[in-house]
Design an enzyme around this catalytic site. Structure first.
Site, PDB file in Angstrom:
ATOM      1  CB  VAL A  17       1.645   4.709   1.192  1.00 42.57           C
ATOM      2  CG1 VAL A  17       0.611   4.792   1.137  1.00 42.57           C
ATOM      3  CG2 VAL A  17       2.006   3.160   1.505  1.00 42.57           C
ATOM      4  CB  THR A 123      -5.165  -0.398   4.999  1.00 39.75           C
ATOM      5  OG1 THR A 123      -4.466   1.014   5.034  1.00 39.75           O
ATOM      6  CG2 THR A 123      -4.314  -1.184   5.948  1.00 39.75           C
ATOM      7  CG  HIS A 179      -4.364  -4.961  -4.369  1.00 35.16           C
ATOM      8  ND1 HIS A 179      -3.249  -5.145  -5.229  1.00 35.16           N
ATOM      9  CD2 HIS A 179      -3.155  -4.355  -2.930  1.00 35.16           C
ATOM     10  CE1 HIS A 179      -2.620  -4.330  -4.963  1.00 35.16           C
ATOM     11  NE2 HIS A 179      -2.632  -3.698  -3.955  1.00 35.16           N
TER      12      HIS A 179
END
Ligand code: APR
Length: 316
Positions: A17, A123, A179
């Protein structure tokens, strides 16, 4: 004398990422990137590779790799992607302890070397990690935010476009909440060139798209077998970086600190935010149905569980 006054962007974590976010930032000319990781050689190698791509990809901003946090000094924006990604069968909450310790350690360094920065956390488990970051940093809550809603909304946009055979550019969506499996995709705020999606797709197809959006991260993990999604997460973080660094005042779903909005306080969770130079400039409150509000509160309880877990570990 250098005329290069581009902002400094620190990408902490030079894995999938982080390195992809660095690439997107460079390609968009958002700023000079400092790629940081604990693994010796990794950020230096990737930064050199990205620098060598510059003449072809046509960017003049710079990229350096380092293992030394002193090199992030003066960064206006920090994107944190350090930590372990999810493995097959692992939930985001399984990552809580390992990534919690990593985030707390990194935030101590950011506090020391880049005390003026706006910090975007990527993260996982996302909402809980942003909370921990904000507490460790001691920065105003609007200067610490999390990337998840941009990713979840982009996934939903892609699925709606694929279903209808229309351009993804025409599709707008809004995904709120935590999330994870309890995220709250909102069909009533999903449109195709302004046309409500509810006029274009059956309730059954919309339900299938919502389910796929909720499982979006898991679907990629199962396909990759090792590691988790990185192109779209990096794109989401870069989108937020762009809105902040260019003071675009864009409304994007982000994990932001709630202070009574949506009837919730004292936690970070995905809500529509006005993003500009000072970070989250405003949390926007949408009108929700009672069912949507209940789903959002359920999502909040999941985040609070994670916070409790961090407290038990002595991290929060
Ligand atoms: N400081 C700096 N870098 C660190 C630290 C630390 N304390 N601890 C770990 N790292 C680095 C690792 O060395 C690795 O290079 O973080 C990087 C993580 O990269 P990947 O393993 O490739 O993981 P990635 O796919 O990038 O995901 C990172 O983002 O989307 C989330 O769930 C995902 O939490 C995960 C994070």
């Amino acid at each position: 004398m250098s005329l290069n006054v581009a902002p400094k962007i620190a990408c902490i974590g030079a894995g999938n990422v982080g390195a992809t976010a660095a690439q997107y930032c460079l390609e968009m000319g958002l700023g000079n990137v400092v790629l940081t990781d604990i693994v010796e050689g990794l950020p230096q190698g990737k930064a050199l590779d990205l620098t060598e791509a510059g003449p072809i990809r046509n960017y003049s901003v710079t990229c350096m790799g380092t293992n030394d946090y002193a090199d992030i000094a003066g960064a206006g924006l920090v994107i944190v992607t350090a930590g372990l990604p999810r493995k097959p069968g692992m939930t985001r909450l399984d990552l809580l302890e390992k990534n919690g310790r990593i985030i707390a350690g990194i935030c101590e360094q950011i506090k020391q070397y880049a005390p003026e920065a706006i910090v975007i956390i990527v993260t996982n488990p996302l909402d809980v990690m942003v909370h921990l970051a904000c507490k460790t940093l001691g920065f105003p809550s609007g200067k610490v935010l999390g990337m998840a809603g941009c990713l979840d909304s982009a996934r939903m946009r892609a699925f709606v476009a694929m279903e209808l055979g229309v351009s993804m550019k025409n599709v707008d969506t809004m995904v709120l909440g935590s999330h994870g499996d309890a995220m709250v995709p909102l069909p009533q705020y999903t449109t195709v060139s302004g046309i409500p999606v509810t006029q274009l797709l059956s309730a059954e197809r919309i339900a299938a798209i919502i389910a796929r959006t909720r499982d979006g991260g898991g679907e990629i993990v199962r396909l990759l077998k090792s590691g988790s999604a990185f192109y779209a997460p990096a794109a989401g973080a870069t989108r937020m970086a762009q809105a902040i660094l260019r003071d675009e005042r864009q409304v994007l779903p982000c994990a932001a600190y709630l202070n009574g909005e949506y009837g919730l306080s004292g936690l970070y969770m995905g809500v529509p935010c006005l993003l500009g130079r000072s970070g989250v400039e405003k949390v926007i409150e949408l009108k929700l149905t009672p069912e949507e509000t209940a789903a959002l509160h359920h999502s909040a309880r999941e985040v609070q569980e994670g916070m409790k877990g961090l407290e038990e570990l002595g991290l929060l």
